[in-house]
Design an enzyme around this catalytic site. Structure first.
Site, PDB file in Angstrom:
ATOM      1  N   ILE A  23       0.840  -1.205   0.000  1.00 21.39           N
ATOM      2  CA  ILE A  23       0.000   0.000   0.000  1.00 21.39           C
ATOM      3  C   ILE A  23       0.873   1.252   0.000  1.00 21.39           C
ATOM      4  O   ILE A  23       0.629   2.200  -0.752  1.00 21.39           O
ATOM      5  CB  ILE A  23      -0.972  -0.010   1.197  1.00 21.39           C
ATOM      6  N   GLY A  47       8.629  -4.532   3.649  1.00 21.54           N
ATOM      7  CA  GLY A  47       8.628  -3.783   2.387  1.00 21.54           C
ATOM      8  C   GLY A  47       9.802  -4.206   1.515  1.00 21.54           C
ATOM      9  O   GLY A  47      10.757  -4.836   1.999  1.00 21.54           O
ATOM     10  N   GLN A  87       1.502   3.714   7.211  1.00 20.46           N
ATOM     11  CA  GLN A  87       1.155   2.357   6.742  1.00 20.46           C
ATOM     12  C   GLN A  87       2.064   1.304   7.353  1.00 20.46           C
ATOM     13  O   GLN A  87       1.854   0.106   7.151  1.00 20.46           O
ATOM     14  CB  GLN A  87       1.279   2.271   5.207  1.00 20.46           C
ATOM     15  N   SER A  92      -1.033  -9.815   8.754  1.00 20.26           N
ATOM     16  CA  SER A  92      -1.299 -11.246   8.889  1.00 20.26           C
ATOM     17  C   SER A  92      -1.823 -11.637  10.270  1.00 20.26           C
ATOM     18  O   SER A  92      -1.102 -11.589  11.271  1.00 20.26           O
ATOM     19  CB  SER A  92      -0.070 -12.101   8.573  1.00 20.26           C
ATOM     20  N   TYR A 155      -3.279  -9.194  16.052  1.00 19.04           N
ATOM     21  CA  TYR A 155      -3.269  -8.187  14.987  1.00 19.04           C
ATOM     22  C   TYR A 155      -4.460  -7.250  15.122  1.00 19.04           C
ATOM     23  O   TYR A 155      -4.323  -6.017  15.086  1.00 19.04           O
ATOM     24  CB  TYR A 155      -3.276  -8.869  13.615  1.00 19.04           C
ATOM     25  N   LYS A 159      -4.660  -3.002  16.031  1.00 21.39           N
ATOM     26  CA  LYS A 159      -5.356  -1.981  15.235  1.00 21.39           C
ATOM     27  C   LYS A 159      -6.415  -1.246  16.065  1.00 21.39           C
ATOM     28  O   LYS A 159      -6.606  -0.039  15.927  1.00 21.39           O
ATOM     29  CB  LYS A 159      -5.980  -2.617  13.987  1.00 21.39           C
ATOM     30  N   ASN A 184      -9.490  -6.044   3.037  1.00 13.62           N
ATOM     31  CA  ASN A 184      -8.882  -6.953   2.041  1.00 13.62           C
ATOM     32  C   ASN A 184      -8.441  -6.237   0.764  1.00 13.62           C
ATOM     33  O   ASN A 184      -8.993  -6.451  -0.318  1.00 13.62           O
ATOM     34  CB  ASN A 184      -9.853  -8.084   1.704  1.00 13.62           C
TER      35      ASN A 184
END
Length: 325
Positions: A23, A47, A87, A92, A155, A159, A184
């Site tokens: 992203i 990355g 970002q 996962s 995870y 968030k 997604n």
């Protein structure tokens, strides 16, 4: 529609953390194409340098190799920055179940470091990646902000914590924060490799190579698959949104619903292969069905996604055909 008409003040500077990721690299590219300056901060743990190599010759682009777990790095990177698009995170759900402490350090402490750096440097807008995983076991569709269930993975917890910190930084310090609850995301530069690769690029690569993919569960799970350009639009429009809409999280999706088994057979047809999938066990921590109500983002951010799943998947397939070695 879209983001290519958006205007920011002249000489605006954006910092994209995780800018060498899927992203992040697409955000860097979009901002450079609009003619603004981009700083890309990435430690290259997930990355890839190759995602951003093509920008190195652009005078508006600066690459900073650094880790958001280090506050000094975050403060230095944020100097002179107008907009932060955060970002940087480890993705996962299954991997987070294996590595909860690591996810806490990266996704919560790292994001908090960036918020603090943005506050210190008086950044105008702080837009950060959240996730549809924050809805947990809430069964009602479509998923609507304010109606969340019990969390199912570390995870998802990271968030949710980021969102709470975002609210506090807005209320206590006046930092305009916007949480992007991605559903997604798929599209160009998304890696098909590794045990935790996203399902669409993984399926495409395996089918192109004549291999047999494994679908977790019965394939009847549904997702609001969201093409990358919709996500770029949401991030940039959040940077232009009024302060009254800050301190909140927003569903970022197309608002559709696709079943995994249908996607699989759609890909075999598009790639002209005849391979039946294997079926494996359900993945721990997974949400069975996901579909977003995007009315809040439309109303408060002016979000108006132009890429349906069909439009996006056709572009993604073309990109993978051209770029997969």
């Amino acid at each position: 529609m879209g983001y290519k008409h958006l205007k920011f003040p002249e000489n605006s500077v954006f910092l994209v953390t995780g800018g060498a990721g899927f992203i992040g690299s697409n955000l860097c590219e979009a901002i450079l194409n609009l003619g603004y300056k981009v700083k890309c901060l990435d430690d290259l743990s997930t990355g890839k340098q190759e995602n951003v190599d093509e920008f190195l010759s652009n005078p508006n682009y600066t690459f900073i190799k650094g880790d958001i777990k280090d506050l000094d790095t975050c403060i230095k990177a944020s100097e002179g920055v107008d907009y932060v698009l955060n970002q940087a995170a480890w993705g996962s759900v299954p991997r987070s179940i294996e590595m909860p402490l690591f996810y806490c350090r990266n996704n919560i402490e790292g994001t908090l470091n960036m918020m603090e750096a943005a506050r210190i440097n008086k950044v105008k807008k702080f837009v950060y990646a959240s996730s549809s995983s924050v809805y947990g076991d809430e069964p009602v569709l479509p998923k609507t902000e304010g109606r969340e269930g019990n969390l199912l993975s570390p995870y998802a917890l990271t968030k949710r914590c980021d969102e709470e910190w975002g609210k506090l930084y807005y209320k206590l310090y006046g930092l305009d924060t916007y949480g992007m609850r991605y559903f997604n995301v798929f599209g160009r530069r998304q890696s098909p490799d590794g045990a935790y690769a996203a399902v669409i690029p993984k399926f495409i690569k395996m089918l192109l190579n004549g291999e047999t993919p494994t679908i977790n569960g019965d394939g009847k799970q549904s997702r609001d698959f969201t093409y990358i350009d919709n996500v770029i639009e949401a991030n940039l429009k959040a940077c232009l949104a009024p302060s009254e809409s800050a301190g909140q999280a927003y569903n970022i999706a197309f608002g559709g619903r696709e079943y995994l088994i249908d996607i699989y057979y759609g890909l075999t047809k598009a790639l002209n292969v005849d391979i039946e999938p294997n079926f494996g066990p359900d993945r721990a921590g997974d949400i069975k069905h996901s579909n977003a109500d995007i009315s809040k983002a439309k109303k408060l951010l002016g979000y108006d996604p132009e890429f349906s799943f069909e439009k996006g998947i056709a572009l993604a397939i073309d990109w993978y055909k051209e770029n997969l070695k």
